[in-house]
Design a protein around this motif. Structure first.
Motif, PDB file in Angstrom:
ATOM      1  N   ARG A   9       7.205  -4.492   2.310  1.00  0.00           N
ATOM      2  CA  ARG A   9       5.914  -4.312   2.983  1.00  0.00           C
ATOM      3  C   ARG A   9       5.935  -5.094   4.292  1.00  0.00           C
ATOM      4  O   ARG A   9       6.655  -6.084   4.438  1.00  0.00           O
ATOM      5  N   VAL A  10       5.118  -4.656   5.218  1.00  0.00           N
ATOM      6  CA  VAL A  10       4.922  -5.390   6.467  1.00  0.00           C
ATOM      7  C   VAL A  10       3.581  -6.120   6.351  1.00  0.00           C
ATOM      8  O   VAL A  10       2.562  -5.512   5.986  1.00  0.00           O
ATOM      9  N   TRP A  11       3.599  -7.432   6.605  1.00  0.00           N
ATOM     10  CA  TRP A  11       2.423  -8.290   6.412  1.00  0.00           C
ATOM     11  C   TRP A  11       2.019  -8.940   7.735  1.00  0.00           C
ATOM     12  O   TRP A  11       2.854  -9.163   8.610  1.00  0.00           O
ATOM     13  N   ARG A  45       4.834 -10.828  -3.905  1.00  0.00           N
ATOM     14  CA  ARG A  45       4.327 -11.123  -2.573  1.00  0.00           C
ATOM     15  C   ARG A  45       5.247 -12.163  -1.927  1.00  0.00           C
ATOM     16  O   ARG A  45       5.575 -13.169  -2.550  1.00  0.00           O
ATOM     17  N   THR A  49      -0.765   0.714   2.303  1.00  0.00           N
ATOM     18  CA  THR A  49      -0.610  -0.633   1.724  1.00  0.00           C
ATOM     19  C   THR A  49       0.509  -1.396   2.419  1.00  0.00           C
ATOM     20  O   THR A  49       1.038  -2.354   1.866  1.00  0.00           O
ATOM     21  N   GLY A  50       0.899  -0.945   3.596  1.00  0.00           N
ATOM     22  CA  GLY A  50       1.950  -1.629   4.356  1.00  0.00           C
ATOM     23  C   GLY A  50       3.350  -1.387   3.825  1.00  0.00           C
ATOM     24  O   GLY A  50       4.317  -1.994   4.286  1.00  0.00           O
ATOM     25  N   TYR A  51       3.451  -0.495   2.836  1.00  0.00           N
ATOM     26  CA  TYR A  51       4.723  -0.283   2.127  1.00  0.00           C
ATOM     27  C   TYR A  51       5.641   0.683   2.880  1.00  0.00           C
ATOM     28  O   TYR A  51       5.193   1.678   3.438  1.00  0.00           O
ATOM     29  N   PRO A  53      -1.310  -6.820   3.967  1.00  0.00           N
ATOM     30  CA  PRO A  53      -0.385  -5.817   4.509  1.00  0.00           C
ATOM     31  C   PRO A  53      -0.953  -5.162   5.754  1.00  0.00           C
ATOM     32  O   PRO A  53      -2.168  -5.026   5.895  1.00  0.00           O
ATOM     33  N   ASP A  88      10.718  -7.779   2.775  1.00  0.00           N
ATOM     34  CA  ASP A  88       9.371  -7.830   3.337  1.00  0.00           C
ATOM     35  C   ASP A  88       9.429  -8.447   4.732  1.00  0.00           C
ATOM     36  O   ASP A  88      10.313  -9.250   5.026  1.00  0.00           O
ATOM     37  N   VAL A 119       4.627   2.845   7.847  1.00  0.00           N
ATOM     38  CA  VAL A 119       4.276   2.317   6.517  1.00  0.00           C
ATOM     39  C   VAL A 119       3.071   3.067   5.974  1.00  0.00           C
ATOM     40  O   VAL A 119       2.347   3.726   6.722  1.00  0.00           O
TER      41      VAL A 119
END
Ligand SMILES: [Fe+2]
Length: 238
Positions: free
Chosen positions: A102-104, A62, A153-155, A111, A232, A150
């Protein structure tokens, strides 16, 4: 989703639909694609084997919840690149690299499942598809560009090649970099760039930011070696 967020999201999606999809119509009498099984059979098969997802999402560290720094858009952005997971055409010359991340959301520290990314870069020789004003690309040809949505899960993940450096001005070169434009409903759109540790031009470039430099690792596979990098993105609330 709030109505205003939903509107933003639909507007982002409309960019994809506007680029020619309306003219695609199947001929009359077209038959539906034949099934090779039923959803029930598939569901029973999945339940019988196990609950593993069809593709493995790697366990990634993370990132610190610090907003990703922005970077210049540059002169080579083009709207409307196709949605695909490979930036380059097949057998594009260059060293293969896979970027994942990932985009958070900085506020929720979670995410963002509705984020979209626009990616563009130079080829291994440092050329963009639109850097020659006398020979512009056809409107529907996007070379070394893509958009991505994405997953839940934002992946995101894409395959490409290491971009080449290119000259700006008489004695200045830009280090290898990949351009990003990231948007998610309710968050500030972000224009930024990804750089690679060890590039000899990193120390002389006037646009680079230290936080945007990644250090890919070499992966050995049956098809040869490739590099894998993690990038990320943490977005700020709009
Ligand atoms: Fe660039």
């Amino acid at each position: 989703m709030k109505p205003s967020n939903r509107r933003n999201f639909l507007q982002l999606g409309a960019v994809g639909l506007a680029s020619g999809a309306a003219s695609l119509v199947l001929p009359k009498g077209t038959q539906a694609t034949e099934p090779s099984g039923t959803i029930d059979e598939y569901t029973r098969f999945i339940a019988k084997t196990d609950a593993r997802p069809l593709t493995e999402i790697p366990a990634m560290k993370r990132p610190p919840m610090i907003a990703t720094e922005d970077n210049i858009l540059g002169p080579y952005y083009r709207k409307g690149a196709p949605f695909r997971g490979k930036v380059t055409p097949p057998r594009e010359p260059g060293d293969v690299i896979v970027i994942q991340g990932r985009v958070w959301g900085i506020d929720s520290r979670a995410p963002l499942a509705n984020a979209r990314l626009d990616i563009w870069q130079a080829n291994a020789a440092g050329r963009y598809d639109n850097d020659d004003a006398k020979n512009p690309p056809a409107a529907n040809v996007f070379y070394n560009r893509c958009r991505l949505a994405v997953d839940e899960t934002g992946y995101y993940e894409f395959e490409t090649i290491r971009p080449g450096r290119y000259q700006i001005g008489t004695d200045r070169w830009r280090p290898s970099h990949i351009h990003y434009l990231i948007a998610a409903p309710g968050y500030k759109p972000l224009v930024t760039q990804l750089y690679f540790k060890g590039d000899p031009e990193n120390g002389r470039d006037s646009f680079i930011k230290k936080s945007l430099i990644i250090e890919p690792t070499k992966i050995a596979s049956a098809g040869g070696t490739y590099e894998l990098g993690q990038f990320d993105i943490v977005l700020e609330r709009a």
